[in-house]
Motif scaffolding. Structure first.
Motif, PDB file in Angstrom:
ATOM      1  N   ILE A   9       0.862  -1.225  -0.092  1.00 53.43           N
ATOM      2  CA  ILE A   9       0.036   0.098  -0.027  1.00 53.43           C
ATOM      3  C   ILE A   9       0.989   1.216  -0.031  1.00 53.43           C
ATOM      4  CG2 ILE A   9      -1.763   1.159   1.278  1.00 53.43           C
ATOM      5  CD1 ILE A   9      -2.498  -1.602   0.394  1.00 53.43           C
ATOM      6  N   GLY A  10       0.481   2.113  -0.776  1.00 56.20           N
ATOM      7  CA  GLY A  10       1.381   3.469  -0.920  1.00 56.20           C
ATOM      8  C   GLY A  10       0.985   4.231  -2.085  1.00 56.20           C
ATOM      9  N   GLU A  11       1.461   5.279  -2.135  1.00 61.76           N
ATOM     10  CA  GLU A  11       1.387   6.276  -3.332  1.00 61.76           C
ATOM     11  C   GLU A  11       1.391   5.265  -4.744  1.00 61.76           C
ATOM     12  OE1 GLU A  11       0.688  10.093  -2.144  1.00 61.76           O
ATOM     13  OE2 GLU A  11       2.635   9.345  -1.300  1.00 61.76           O
ATOM     14  N   GLY A  12       0.322   5.655  -5.398  1.00 59.72           N
ATOM     15  CA  GLY A  12       0.381   4.905  -6.825  1.00 59.72           C
ATOM     16  C   GLY A  12       0.147   3.464  -6.808  1.00 59.72           C
ATOM     17  N   LYS A  13      -0.051   2.781  -5.622  1.00 57.75           N
ATOM     18  CA  LYS A  13      -0.187   1.421  -5.599  1.00 57.75           C
ATOM     19  C   LYS A  13      -1.789   1.030  -5.832  1.00 57.75           C
ATOM     20  CE  LYS A  13       4.109   0.530  -5.286  1.00 57.75           C
ATOM     21  NZ  LYS A  13       4.781   0.741  -4.251  1.00 57.75           N
ATOM     22  N   SER A  14      -1.921  -0.099  -6.128  1.00 61.92           N
ATOM     23  CA  SER A  14      -3.361  -0.645  -6.238  1.00 61.92           C
ATOM     24  C   SER A  14      -4.008  -1.336  -5.122  1.00 61.92           C
ATOM     25  CB  SER A  14      -3.364  -1.460  -7.491  1.00 61.92           C
ATOM     26  OG  SER A  14      -4.515  -2.589  -7.336  1.00 61.92           O
ATOM     27  N   VAL A  15      -5.111  -1.269  -4.921  1.00 63.76           N
ATOM     28  CA  VAL A  15      -5.740  -1.839  -3.868  1.00 63.76           C
ATOM     29  C   VAL A  15      -6.679  -3.249  -4.331  1.00 63.76           C
ATOM     30  CG1 VAL A  15      -6.010   0.123  -2.383  1.00 63.76           C
ATOM     31  CG2 VAL A  15      -7.918  -0.126  -3.634  1.00 63.76           C
ATOM     32  N   SER A  16      -6.580  -3.132  -5.631  1.00 66.14           N
ATOM     33  CA  SER A  16      -7.463  -4.423  -6.127  1.00 66.14           C
ATOM     34  C   SER A  16      -6.797  -5.724  -5.614  1.00 66.14           C
ATOM     35  CB  SER A  16      -7.547  -4.333  -7.444  1.00 66.14           C
ATOM     36  OG  SER A  16      -6.282  -4.353  -8.068  1.00 66.14           O
ATOM     37  N   GLY A  17      -7.572  -6.568  -5.141  1.00 57.83           N
ATOM     38  CA  GLY A  17      -6.664  -7.895  -4.914  1.00 57.83           C
ATOM     39  C   GLY A  17      -6.919  -7.933  -3.239  1.00 57.83           C
ATOM     40  N   LEU A  18      -7.017  -6.800  -2.567  1.00 55.49           N
ATOM     41  CA  LEU A  18      -7.164  -6.925  -1.106  1.00 55.49           C
ATOM     42  C   LEU A  18      -8.613  -7.340  -0.606  1.00 55.49           C
ATOM     43  CD1 LEU A  18      -5.599  -3.798  -0.059  1.00 55.49           C
ATOM     44  CD2 LEU A  18      -4.532  -5.658  -0.212  1.00 55.49           C
ATOM     45  N   ASP A  19      -8.728  -8.208   0.168  1.00 54.94           N
ATOM     46  CA  ASP A  19     -10.017  -8.850   0.689  1.00 54.94           C
ATOM     47  C   ASP A  19     -10.697  -7.775   1.550  1.00 54.94           C
ATOM     48  OD1 ASP A  19      -9.522 -11.123  -0.303  1.00 54.94           O
ATOM     49  OD2 ASP A  19      -8.565 -12.029   1.633  1.00 54.94           O
ATOM     50  N   ARG A  20     -12.080  -7.628   1.428  1.00 53.52           N
ATOM     51  CA  ARG A  20     -12.825  -6.738   2.071  1.00 53.52           C
ATOM     52  C   ARG A  20     -13.443  -7.298   3.447  1.00 53.52           C
ATOM     53  NH1 ARG A  20     -18.086  -3.788  -0.557  1.00 53.52           N
ATOM     54  NH2 ARG A  20     -19.603  -4.225   1.235  1.00 53.52           N
ATOM     55  N   ILE A  21     -13.142  -6.368   4.298  1.00 51.91           N
ATOM     56  CA  ILE A  21     -13.521  -7.198   5.673  1.00 51.91           C
ATOM     57  C   ILE A  21     -14.877  -6.434   6.335  1.00 51.91           C
ATOM     58  CG2 ILE A  21     -11.706  -8.320   6.402  1.00 51.91           C
ATOM     59  CD1 ILE A  21     -10.780  -6.170   8.397  1.00 51.91           C
ATOM     60  N   ALA A  22     -15.136  -5.330   6.069  1.00 52.34           N
ATOM     61  CA  ALA A  22     -16.293  -4.529   6.549  1.00 52.34           C
ATOM     62  C   ALA A  22     -16.699  -3.448   5.507  1.00 52.34           C
ATOM     63  CB  ALA A  22     -15.999  -4.112   8.065  1.00 52.34           C
ATOM     64  N   ARG A  23     -18.118  -3.128   5.772  1.00 54.81           N
ATOM     65  CA  ARG A  23     -18.474  -1.717   4.974  1.00 54.81           C
ATOM     66  C   ARG A  23     -19.055  -1.060   5.935  1.00 54.81           C
ATOM     67  NH1 ARG A  23     -17.848   1.709   1.162  1.00 54.81           N
ATOM     68  NH2 ARG A  23     -19.634   3.050   1.824  1.00 54.81           N
ATOM     69  N   GLY A  24     -18.494   0.237   6.090  1.00 53.76           N
ATOM     70  CA  GLY A  24     -19.098   1.155   6.983  1.00 53.76           C
ATOM     71  C   GLY A  24     -20.101   2.137   6.214  1.00 53.76           C
ATOM     72  N   ALA A  25     -20.231   3.404   7.277  1.00 57.55           N
ATOM     73  CA  ALA A  25     -21.164   4.395   6.333  1.00 57.55           C
ATOM     74  C   ALA A  25     -20.550   5.100   5.494  1.00 57.55           C
ATOM     75  CB  ALA A  25     -21.853   5.229   7.478  1.00 57.55           C
ATOM     76  N   ASN A  72       0.037   6.541   7.388  1.00 55.57           N
ATOM     77  CA  ASN A  72      -0.191   7.907   6.602  1.00 55.57           C
ATOM     78  C   ASN A  72      -1.185   7.998   5.757  1.00 55.57           C
ATOM     79  OD1 ASN A  72       2.196   8.793   7.441  1.00 55.57           O
ATOM     80  ND2 ASN A  72       3.409   7.889   6.133  1.00 55.57           N
ATOM     81  N   LEU A  73      -1.876   9.076   5.201  1.00 54.40           N
ATOM     82  CA  LEU A  73      -2.834   9.249   4.369  1.00 54.40           C
ATOM     83  C   LEU A  73      -2.301   8.850   2.829  1.00 54.40           C
ATOM     84  CD1 LEU A  73      -6.017  10.193   4.278  1.00 54.40           C
ATOM     85  CD2 LEU A  73      -5.070  12.479   3.685  1.00 54.40           C
ATOM     86  N   PHE A  74      -3.146   8.075   2.270  1.00 53.36           N
ATOM     87  CA  PHE A  74      -2.879   8.017   0.767  1.00 53.36           C
ATOM     88  C   PHE A  74      -3.834   8.333  -0.292  1.00 53.36           C
ATOM     89  CE2 PHE A  74       0.345   5.022   2.713  1.00 53.36           C
ATOM     90  CZ  PHE A  74       1.481   5.747   2.325  1.00 53.36           C
ATOM     91  N   GLU A  75      -3.750   8.537  -1.679  1.00 52.33           N
ATOM     92  CA  GLU A  75      -4.581   8.578  -2.685  1.00 52.33           C
ATOM     93  C   GLU A  75      -4.678   7.522  -3.274  1.00 52.33           C
ATOM     94  OE1 GLU A  75      -3.837  12.060  -5.087  1.00 52.33           O
ATOM     95  OE2 GLU A  75      -3.923  13.264  -3.361  1.00 52.33           O
ATOM     96  N   PHE A  76      -5.873   6.886  -3.553  1.00 53.96           N
ATOM     97  CA  PHE A  76      -6.101   5.591  -4.514  1.00 53.96           C
ATOM     98  C   PHE A  76      -6.964   6.125  -5.572  1.00 53.96           C
ATOM     99  CE2 PHE A  76      -5.195   4.128  -0.372  1.00 53.96           C
ATOM    100  CZ  PHE A  76      -4.097   3.299  -0.440  1.00 53.96           C
ATOM    101  N   GLY A  77      -6.444   6.700  -6.764  1.00 48.36           N
ATOM    102  CA  GLY A  77      -7.454   7.344  -7.718  1.00 48.36           C
ATOM    103  C   GLY A  77      -7.963   8.485  -7.106  1.00 48.36           C
ATOM    104  N   ASP A  78      -9.602   8.547  -7.089  1.00 50.53           N
ATOM    105  CA  ASP A  78     -10.372   9.456  -6.508  1.00 50.53           C
ATOM    106  C   ASP A  78     -10.562   9.311  -4.971  1.00 50.53           C
ATOM    107  OD1 ASP A  78     -12.230   7.631  -7.085  1.00 50.53           O
ATOM    108  OD2 ASP A  78     -13.514   9.142  -7.496  1.00 50.53           O
ATOM    109  N   ARG A  79      -9.843   8.317  -4.360  1.00 52.92           N
ATOM    110  CA  ARG A  79     -10.306   7.785  -3.123  1.00 52.92           C
ATOM    111  C   ARG A  79      -9.100   8.083  -2.142  1.00 52.92           C
ATOM    112  NH1 ARG A  79     -13.665   2.514  -3.698  1.00 52.92           N
ATOM    113  NH2 ARG A  79     -14.293   2.912  -1.563  1.00 52.92           N
TER     114      ARG A  79
END
Ligand SMILES: Nc1ncnc2c1ncn2[C@@H]1O[C@H](COP(=O)(O)OP(=O)(O)O)[C@@H](O)[C@H]1O
Ligand SMILES: [Mg+2]
Length: 269
Positions: A9-25, A72-79
């Motif tokens: 995880i870091g600047e410019g890295k992808s988050v696809s492939g990570l398992d989702r463990i929860a969904r909040g508001a 730290n805070l990172f950007e993932f596309g527009d998120r």
């Protein structure tokens, strides 16, 4: 996810492939490593709010409050998102659902945790009164005259400099084998602890359709908070009124009519 080759995880890295463990508001929680999660915000959540969450978590951690260590805070596309330590356990809401016979004990545990958290000072964080004013400004269904009176009432209430969580309810405390961990600090700030107690009481269904479990929980929580903190809960009724008014801004509130009536009654006291 291949444990020998975990995604970085870091600047410019992808988050696809990570398992989702929860969904909040406001965010999705993904598993980013053996001992870490990534809190990935929906794109509409403003940067300042996430930065404020991270600042509050740092203040809390420095004061010895049990909060998952944030990265730290990172950007993932527009998120935007940040990593933090994984908590292995259940949240307090799941625990309540499992054992309704433990309502009193669970309310007391939550109150003690919150009273301990309020011992920390929060210099530098935004004030809870500012947050409440913004919400009251935009609260739905409030007559203009009541909005003005609620804002005037808020301005007269004490400022304070304690660390306040701002969204302290069972779903935001996770219980692991080594004890509780407080998560979800996006509404945190500094202020009078009684403001935070009132916010919690409103979140426990105060003002919403009455339910015997909720009212037992509220009563046990309030007694336990007073015992643990030694506070007389000065101005609690007024803090409840302004918190109810602010709650009308939040789409999650299930029972607006009851809440509106309580706001009006509080303003006319
Ligand atoms: N550090 C963590 N470790 C494990 N699970 C977590 C962690 N942080 C959050 N979660 C899970 O994700 C859910 C949503 O996280 P939360 O910070 O409360 O976001 P939201 O603002 O969307 O409610 C939590 O209720 C919990 O189940
Ligand atoms: Mg939450």
């Amino acid at each position: 996810m291949n444990p020998r080759n975990p995604p970085q995880i870091g600047e410019g890295k992808s988050v696809s492939g990570l398992d989702r463990i929860a969904r909040g508001a406001t965010a999705t929680i993904l598993r980013s490593g053996p001992e870490s999660v990534l809190k990935l915000y929906d794109s509409w959540v403003p940067r300042w709010a996430i930065e404020s969450e991270l600042a509050a978590m740092s203040v809390a951690a420095a004061a010895g409050v049990r909060v998952p260590r944030p990265g730290n805070l990172f950007e993932f596309g527009d998120r935007l998102g940040f990593e933090m330590a994984l908590v292995k356990g259940q949240d307090g809401m799941e625990r309540l659902m499992e054992s309704v016979d433990q309502i009193r004990a669970q309310a007391e545990a939550l109150a003690q945790l919150q009273a301990a958290l309020h011992q920390a000072k929060a210099g530098g964080l935004g004030t809870v009164k500012q947050r409440l004013a913004l919400k009251i400004d935009r609260a739905e269904g409030l007559a203009e005259e009541d909005r003005t009176r609620a804002l005037e009432l808020l301005a007269r209430l004490p400022d304070g400099n304690a660390l306040l969580h701002g969204d302290f309810h069972p779903g935001n405390v996770m219980w692991s084998r080594d004890g509780p961990w407080i998560i979800d600090w996006i509404d945190a700030g500094q202020g009078d602890p009684v403001a935070d107690v009132a916010r919690s009481l409103v979140l426990f269904g105060e003002g919403a359709s009455e339910d015997v479990h909720r009212s037992q929980y509220r009563a046990a929580y309030r007694d336990a908070y007073q015992r643990a903190s030694g506070s007389s809960l000065a101005h609690l009724d007024d803090w409840l009124t302004v918190n109810r008014a602010a709650r009308l801004f939040e789409p999650a509130e299930p029972d607006r009519e009851a809440l509106l009536n309580l706001v009006r009654a509080g303003l006319n006291r």
